[in-house]
Write an enzyme that holds these catalytic residues in place. Structure first.
Site, PDB file in Angstrom:
ATOM      1  N   GLY A  72       0.819  -1.206   0.000  1.00  0.00           N
ATOM      2  CA  GLY A  72       0.000   0.000   0.000  1.00  0.00           C
ATOM      3  C   GLY A  72       0.853   1.257   0.000  1.00  0.00           C
ATOM      4  O   GLY A  72       1.885   1.312   0.668  1.00  0.00           O
TER       5      GLY A  72
ATOM      6  N   SER B  84       2.769  -8.536  -5.769  1.00  0.00           N
ATOM      7  CA  SER B  84       3.169  -9.474  -6.817  1.00  0.00           C
ATOM      8  C   SER B  84       2.965 -10.932  -6.396  1.00  0.00           C
ATOM      9  O   SER B  84       3.651 -11.436  -5.500  1.00  0.00           O
ATOM     10  CB  SER B  84       4.643  -9.251  -7.187  1.00  0.00           C
ATOM     11  OG  SER B  84       5.083 -10.206  -8.115  1.00  0.00           O
TER      12      SER B  84
ATOM     13  N   GLY C 276       5.925  -2.486   3.715  1.00  0.00           N
ATOM     14  CA  GLY C 276       5.548  -3.012   5.022  1.00  0.00           C
ATOM     15  C   GLY C 276       5.924  -4.465   5.197  1.00  0.00           C
ATOM     16  O   GLY C 276       6.893  -4.963   4.596  1.00  0.00           O
ATOM     17  N   ASP C 277       5.129  -5.167   5.971  1.00  0.00           N
ATOM     18  CA  ASP C 277       5.402  -6.545   6.352  1.00  0.00           C
ATOM     19  C   ASP C 277       5.639  -7.454   5.143  1.00  0.00           C
ATOM     20  O   ASP C 277       6.617  -8.203   5.082  1.00  0.00           O
ATOM     21  CB  ASP C 277       4.221  -7.065   7.187  1.00  0.00           C
ATOM     22  CG  ASP C 277       4.438  -8.468   7.692  1.00  0.00           C
ATOM     23  OD1 ASP C 277       5.075  -8.628   8.732  1.00  0.00           O
ATOM     24  OD2 ASP C 277       3.962  -9.413   7.029  1.00  0.00           O
TER      25      ASP C 277
ATOM     26  N   ILE D 177       0.762   3.485   6.538  1.00  0.00           N
ATOM     27  CA  ILE D 177       0.056   4.466   7.372  1.00  0.00           C
ATOM     28  C   ILE D 177      -0.399   3.880   8.699  1.00  0.00           C
ATOM     29  O   ILE D 177      -0.761   4.630   9.619  1.00  0.00           O
ATOM     30  CB  ILE D 177      -1.160   5.074   6.636  1.00  0.00           C
ATOM     31  CG1 ILE D 177      -2.223   4.012   6.359  1.00  0.00           C
ATOM     32  CG2 ILE D 177      -0.724   5.762   5.353  1.00  0.00           C
ATOM     33  CD1 ILE D 177      -3.535   4.573   5.853  1.00  0.00           C
TER      34      ILE D 177
ATOM     35  N   GLY E  32      -6.907   0.405   9.653  1.00  0.00           N
ATOM     36  CA  GLY E  32      -6.237  -0.279  10.755  1.00  0.00           C
ATOM     37  C   GLY E  32      -6.831  -1.660  10.949  1.00  0.00           C
ATOM     38  O   GLY E  32      -7.596  -1.895  11.873  1.00  0.00           O
ATOM     39  N   ARG E  33      -6.475  -2.600  10.060  1.00  0.00           N
ATOM     40  CA  ARG E  33      -7.042  -3.948  10.133  1.00  0.00           C
ATOM     41  C   ARG E  33      -6.587  -4.704  11.371  1.00  0.00           C
ATOM     42  O   ARG E  33      -7.330  -5.509  11.927  1.00  0.00           O
ATOM     43  CB  ARG E  33      -6.672  -4.737   8.872  1.00  0.00           C
ATOM     44  CG  ARG E  33      -7.528  -4.392   7.670  1.00  0.00           C
ATOM     45  CD  ARG E  33      -7.110  -5.145   6.433  1.00  0.00           C
ATOM     46  NE  ARG E  33      -5.740  -4.832   6.036  1.00  0.00           N
ATOM     47  CZ  ARG E  33      -5.179  -5.244   4.917  1.00  0.00           C
ATOM     48  NH1 ARG E  33      -5.849  -5.994   4.091  1.00  0.00           N
ATOM     49  NH2 ARG E  33      -3.932  -4.918   4.620  1.00  0.00           N
TER      50      ARG E  33
ATOM     51  N   ALA F 251     -13.183  12.490  20.281  1.00  0.00           N
ATOM     52  CA  ALA F 251     -14.217  11.463  20.134  1.00  0.00           C
ATOM     53  C   ALA F 251     -14.749  11.021  21.492  1.00  0.00           C
ATOM     54  O   ALA F 251     -14.012  10.976  22.487  1.00  0.00           O
ATOM     55  CB  ALA F 251     -13.660  10.266  19.379  1.00  0.00           C
ATOM     56  N   GLU F 252     -16.022  10.696  21.497  1.00  0.00           N
ATOM     57  CA  GLU F 252     -16.646  10.195  22.733  1.00  0.00           C
ATOM     58  C   GLU F 252     -16.263   8.752  23.015  1.00  0.00           C
ATOM     59  O   GLU F 252     -16.325   8.295  24.169  1.00  0.00           O
ATOM     60  CB  GLU F 252     -18.170  10.322  22.631  1.00  0.00           C
ATOM     61  CG  GLU F 252     -18.722  11.700  22.952  1.00  0.00           C
ATOM     62  CD  GLU F 252     -18.293  12.762  21.941  1.00  0.00           C
ATOM     63  OE1 GLU F 252     -18.070  13.917  22.368  1.00  0.00           O
ATOM     64  OE2 GLU F 252     -18.176  12.447  20.738  1.00  0.00           O
TER      65      GLU F 252
ATOM     66  N   SER G 107     -24.445  15.767  20.410  1.00  0.00           N
ATOM     67  CA  SER G 107     -23.849  15.001  19.310  1.00  0.00           C
ATOM     68  C   SER G 107     -22.700  14.178  19.881  1.00  0.00           C
ATOM     69  O   SER G 107     -22.176  14.489  20.953  1.00  0.00           O
ATOM     70  CB  SER G 107     -23.324  15.928  18.204  1.00  0.00           C
ATOM     71  OG  SER G 107     -22.221  16.685  18.672  1.00  0.00           O
TER      72      SER G 107
END
Length: 326
Positions: free
Chosen positions: A13, A75, A104-105, A130, A174-175, A190-191, A219
């Site tokens: 990526g 690939s 990456g990995d 990222i 973010g898997r 964020a709440e 909200s």
């Protein structure tokens, strides 16, 4: 080993800062009187002989550009012995004895497998992802820019959430890692933040939202990492809506916009430092190691560790987020 020419490619990526890193590698190589060749489309381009000679001018005016001008690809051919043999033959034909791999990995695993048969080609890696989920560095290339992209989106969504008495579930990348989620959750106010590193439940989330509503919140924003065990942001929003209808519920999946954009100042500086260090490591005879940044110092970590160990997650960030969400 006497290095005369270096190859460089980007794989997996894309991430903001890859172009800035290529620039740093190219100019460091040239400063050390080395020739340098760009390999387009990662390992696949290595197999298909997509090589292009690079000069200082080749990398002019790319510092601020997102993506990678060398392009990237995954690939399947490189997974085969035949594919790796073609890649090796092309490296030899182009007189390349050392390679800088930005990825990456999967990129580092490919280099490990390649080295088993062709140890005469040196590999040094730079963590370009990222997700910030690579062992051996405090920050990966592109993480800071991605978080800033998310924050910009969260701030805009907050405006409309406040205007319409809405609860927004915002899904970020973010898997298997919640770094983007926790950073953007903290910075975006964020709440709640849902991420793989922290067990959660729908009931716990609803209780938190109910407590906020009783305090007069009109909200709320919930950041959801795509790898959250409770499900996707859409699935979680549906479950919450069924049990808690105080808010008008909406979902925003940010997706691949997080990969794009001009790299931040931090990522440009990181790219410069890692790029320079990668060439210096090759010249020092290092092999199968990843350049990283730990405690603001450039370091080297064996690929074997980078791909087998999980980076420590700072759980204190979760504690801070919990305190500030009320």
């Amino acid at each position: 080993m006497n290095i005369k020419k270096i190859g460089i490619f980007t794989s997996g990526g894309d991430s903001p800062g890859m172009n800035a890193c290529i620039r740093a590698v190219v100019r460091t190589a040239l400063t050390n009187n080395l020739k340098i060749t760009g390999i387009k489309r990662g390992y696949q381009g290595m197999i298909e002989n997509e090589f292009v000679n690079l000069t200082s001018r080749s990398v002019s005016n790319i510092l601020q550009r997102g993506g990678t001008f060398l392009m990237s690809a995954r690939s399947k051919d490189f997974l085969t012995p035949e594919g790796r043999k073609k890649a090796y033959d092309n490296l030899v034909k182009n007189e390349i004895s050392a390679v800088v791999a930005i990825g990456g990995d999967g990129t580092f695993r490919g280099a490990i497998e390649f080295n088993k048969t062709y140890p005469d080609i040196q590999f040094i890696g730079i963590p370009g992802t990222i997700d910030n989920d690579t062992y051996g560095t405090d920050y990966t290339l592109g993480f800071d820019t991605a978080v800033n992209t998310v924050i910009d989106a969260v701030d805009k969504i907050r405006d409309t959430a406040n205007s319409h008495h809405r609860l927004f579930f915002i899904e970020v990348m973010g898997r298997s890692s919640g770094w983007i989620a926790i950073y953007s959750g903290l910075a975006g106010g964020a709440e709640a933040v849902l991420l793989p590193e922290q067990p959660d439940s729908i009931d716990k989330l609803i209780n938190k939202l109910e407590a906020g509503a009783k305090k007069g919140k009109t909200s709320s924003i919930v950041i959801v990492a795509e790898g959250e065990e409770l499900g996707s942001a859409v699935e979680i929003a549906h479950q919450v809506k069924e049990k808690f209808d105080f808010y008008d519920v909406r979902v925003s999946v940010l997706g691949h916009m997080q990969r794009g954009g001009s790299p931040s100042c931090f990522d440009r500086v990181l790219a410069a430092r890692l790029g320079v260090k990668s060439v210096e490591a090759l010249l020092a005879g290092e092999q199968l190691k990843m350049v990283g940044l730990i405690n603001n110092e450039t370091t080297l970590t064996p690929f074997s560790e980078a791909v087998s160990k999980a980076p420590p997650f700072n759980k204190d960030l979760l504690r801070v987020a919990e305190i500030l969400s009320f």
